[in-house]
Design a protein around this motif. Structure first.
Motif, PDB file in Angstrom:
ATOM      1  N   ILE A  89      41.763  50.826  29.491  1.00  0.00           N
ATOM      2  CA  ILE A  89      41.270  50.137  30.672  1.00  0.00           C
ATOM      3  C   ILE A  89      42.626  49.382  31.236  1.00  0.00           C
ATOM      4  O   ILE A  89      43.544  49.154  30.610  1.00  0.00           O
ATOM      5  CB  ILE A  89      40.322  49.099  30.422  1.00  0.00           C
ATOM      6  N   ASN A  90      42.684  49.560  32.468  1.00  0.00           N
ATOM      7  CA  ASN A  90      43.658  48.852  33.047  1.00  0.00           C
ATOM      8  C   ASN A  90      43.497  47.387  33.135  1.00  0.00           C
ATOM      9  O   ASN A  90      42.418  46.938  32.886  1.00  0.00           O
ATOM     10  CB  ASN A  90      44.036  49.522  34.803  1.00  0.00           C
ATOM     11  N   MET A  91      44.401  46.550  33.807  1.00  0.00           N
ATOM     12  CA  MET A  91      44.564  45.150  33.760  1.00  0.00           C
ATOM     13  C   MET A  91      43.315  44.611  34.815  1.00  0.00           C
ATOM     14  O   MET A  91      42.578  43.751  34.514  1.00  0.00           O
ATOM     15  CB  MET A  91      45.688  44.740  34.537  1.00  0.00           C
ATOM     16  N   SER A  92      43.129  45.335  35.973  1.00  0.00           N
ATOM     17  CA  SER A  92      42.044  44.921  36.575  1.00  0.00           C
ATOM     18  C   SER A  92      40.611  45.180  36.251  1.00  0.00           C
ATOM     19  O   SER A  92      39.745  44.073  36.163  1.00  0.00           O
ATOM     20  CB  SER A  92      42.137  45.514  38.104  1.00  0.00           C
ATOM     21  N   ALA A  93      40.518  46.081  35.247  1.00  0.00           N
ATOM     22  CA  ALA A  93      39.156  46.263  34.765  1.00  0.00           C
ATOM     23  C   ALA A  93      39.111  45.329  33.625  1.00  0.00           C
ATOM     24  O   ALA A  93      37.999  44.785  33.533  1.00  0.00           O
ATOM     25  CB  ALA A  93      39.066  47.633  34.142  1.00  0.00           C
ATOM     26  N   ALA A  94      40.129  44.868  32.807  1.00  0.00           N
ATOM     27  CA  ALA A  94      40.006  44.041  31.751  1.00  0.00           C
ATOM     28  C   ALA A  94      39.531  42.663  32.485  1.00  0.00           C
ATOM     29  O   ALA A  94      38.659  42.234  31.719  1.00  0.00           O
ATOM     30  CB  ALA A  94      41.515  43.939  30.983  1.00  0.00           C
ATOM     31  N   ARG A  95      39.932  42.209  33.520  1.00  0.00           N
ATOM     32  CA  ARG A  95      39.694  41.024  34.022  1.00  0.00           C
ATOM     33  C   ARG A  95      38.296  40.934  34.358  1.00  0.00           C
ATOM     34  O   ARG A  95      37.663  40.019  34.081  1.00  0.00           O
ATOM     35  CB  ARG A  95      40.453  40.775  35.688  1.00  0.00           C
ATOM     36  N   ARG A  96      37.698  42.202  34.898  1.00  0.00           N
ATOM     37  CA  ARG A  96      36.435  42.342  35.359  1.00  0.00           C
ATOM     38  C   ARG A  96      35.412  42.202  34.084  1.00  0.00           C
ATOM     39  O   ARG A  96      34.288  41.905  34.281  1.00  0.00           O
ATOM     40  CB  ARG A  96      36.020  43.751  35.950  1.00  0.00           C
ATOM     41  N   LEU A  97      35.869  42.688  33.010  1.00  0.00           N
ATOM     42  CA  LEU A  97      35.212  42.677  31.730  1.00  0.00           C
ATOM     43  C   LEU A  97      35.280  41.482  30.621  1.00  0.00           C
ATOM     44  O   LEU A  97      34.829  41.378  29.775  1.00  0.00           O
ATOM     45  CB  LEU A  97      35.680  43.887  30.912  1.00  0.00           C
ATOM     46  N   GLY A  98      35.973  40.465  31.583  1.00  0.00           N
ATOM     47  CA  GLY A  98      36.079  39.197  30.757  1.00  0.00           C
ATOM     48  C   GLY A  98      37.101  39.124  29.864  1.00  0.00           C
ATOM     49  O   GLY A  98      37.182  37.939  28.896  1.00  0.00           O
ATOM     50  N   ILE A  99      38.045  39.963  29.924  1.00  0.00           N
ATOM     51  CA  ILE A  99      39.294  39.731  28.970  1.00  0.00           C
ATOM     52  C   ILE A  99      40.319  38.948  29.733  1.00  0.00           C
ATOM     53  O   ILE A  99      40.884  39.490  30.741  1.00  0.00           O
ATOM     54  CB  ILE A  99      39.872  41.321  28.627  1.00  0.00           C
ATOM     55  N   SER A 100      40.776  37.988  29.116  1.00  0.00           N
ATOM     56  CA  SER A 100      41.581  37.017  29.671  1.00  0.00           C
ATOM     57  C   SER A 100      43.194  37.709  29.503  1.00  0.00           C
ATOM     58  O   SER A 100      43.640  37.892  28.524  1.00  0.00           O
ATOM     59  CB  SER A 100      41.896  35.835  28.997  1.00  0.00           C
ATOM     60  N   PRO A 101      43.863  37.855  30.673  1.00  0.00           N
ATOM     61  CA  PRO A 101      45.176  38.313  30.710  1.00  0.00           C
ATOM     62  C   PRO A 101      46.158  37.504  29.854  1.00  0.00           C
ATOM     63  O   PRO A 101      46.963  37.909  29.161  1.00  0.00           O
ATOM     64  CB  PRO A 101      45.651  38.023  32.137  1.00  0.00           C
ATOM     65  N   ASN A 102      46.156  36.108  29.830  1.00  0.00           N
ATOM     66  CA  ASN A 102      46.910  35.409  28.831  1.00  0.00           C
ATOM     67  C   ASN A 102      46.628  35.556  27.409  1.00  0.00           C
ATOM     68  O   ASN A 102      47.656  35.144  26.860  1.00  0.00           O
ATOM     69  CB  ASN A 102      46.471  33.925  29.485  1.00  0.00           C
ATOM     70  N   SER A 103      45.500  36.261  27.109  1.00  0.00           N
ATOM     71  CA  SER A 103      45.223  36.518  25.649  1.00  0.00           C
ATOM     72  C   SER A 103      46.040  37.681  25.276  1.00  0.00           C
ATOM     73  O   SER A 103      45.862  38.040  23.980  1.00  0.00           O
ATOM     74  CB  SER A 103      44.031  36.426  25.242  1.00  0.00           C
ATOM     75  N   LEU A 104      46.539  38.683  26.196  1.00  0.00           N
ATOM     76  CA  LEU A 104      47.052  39.871  25.793  1.00  0.00           C
ATOM     77  C   LEU A 104      48.519  39.656  25.388  1.00  0.00           C
ATOM     78  O   LEU A 104      49.196  39.195  25.903  1.00  0.00           O
ATOM     79  CB  LEU A 104      46.936  40.845  26.961  1.00  0.00           C
ATOM     80  N   LYS A 105      48.803  40.768  24.451  1.00  0.00           N
ATOM     81  CA  LYS A 105      50.335  40.809  23.846  1.00  0.00           C
ATOM     82  C   LYS A 105      50.781  42.416  24.225  1.00  0.00           C
ATOM     83  O   LYS A 105      50.180  43.200  23.377  1.00  0.00           O
ATOM     84  CB  LYS A 105      50.460  40.494  22.536  1.00  0.00           C
ATOM     85  N   PHE A 106      51.333  42.746  25.088  1.00  0.00           N
ATOM     86  CA  PHE A 106      51.631  44.038  25.339  1.00  0.00           C
ATOM     87  C   PHE A 106      52.792  44.713  24.564  1.00  0.00           C
ATOM     88  O   PHE A 106      54.077  44.555  24.992  1.00  0.00           O
ATOM     89  CB  PHE A 106      51.943  44.164  27.007  1.00  0.00           C
TER      90      PHE A 106
END
Length: 174
Positions: A89-106
């Motif tokens: 999933i891309n970052m925009s979809a992640a946000r829509r799905l309730g995934i916090s960008p701050n919690s992600l480690k790329f």
């Protein structure tokens, strides 16, 4: 007073006889409309959901299988891609799905058709399509520039009891 009580008892008796039928009709209509919603949300009307144990997705004109999934309880159109090891999933979809960008480690190197990009591993609570639902599904979040939509990869497909492509349709069973 007695007439009101008798009227009230009559209303309850009629309700008891008609409400079960209305509820059944409503639930059947909801299931039919949900399947119909899927067709309206896709670029081409390709998805056909069965009401039994399985789900059938018809191929679009290019042979792709699109469907409307519920990921973490939210609707998301996805392309089933058996060449992808995980849901992507891309970052925009992640946000829509309730995934916090701050919690992600790329920190995961991901090979895509456009080269290697950094992705973040997440675990999706629930992924559903039609009558099929699976829990705890691995996924990767990629930058928007690396992925334009949602790919439903093998981290979902491997949790099914079986799937097959036959007659221009993808049949999935849980």
């Amino acid at each position: 007073m007695f007439a009101r009580l008798l009227t009230f008892a009559g209303i309850i008796a009629v309700s008891a006889l008609t409400l079960p039928g209305l509820a059944t009709t409503y639930l059947e209509r909801s299931a039919t409309e949900e399947a119909g919603d899927t067709d309206r949300t896709l670029p081409v009307s390709t998805a056909k959901y069965a009401v039994s144990k399985g789900v059938k997705l018809s191929a679009d004109a290019k042979g792709h299988f699109f469907g409307t999934f519920r990921i973490n309880g939210r609707r998301e159109t996805g392309l089933v891609d058996t060449g992808a090891s995980m849901i992507a999933i891309n970052m925009s979809a992640a946000r829509r799905l309730g995934i916090s960008p701050n919690s992600l480690k790329f920190n995961a190197a991901v090979s895509t058709a456009n080269g290697v990009v950094k992705g973040a591993h997440v675990e999706l609570d629930r992924v559903e399509i039609g009558t099929i639902g699976v829990r705890r599904v691995d996924a990767l979040v990629l930058p928007d520039a690396a992925l334009s939509g949602t790919l439903i990869g093998m981290s979902f497909m491997n949790k099914l009891s079986s799937y097959r492509v036959e007659g221009g349709a993808l049949h999935m069973f849980r």
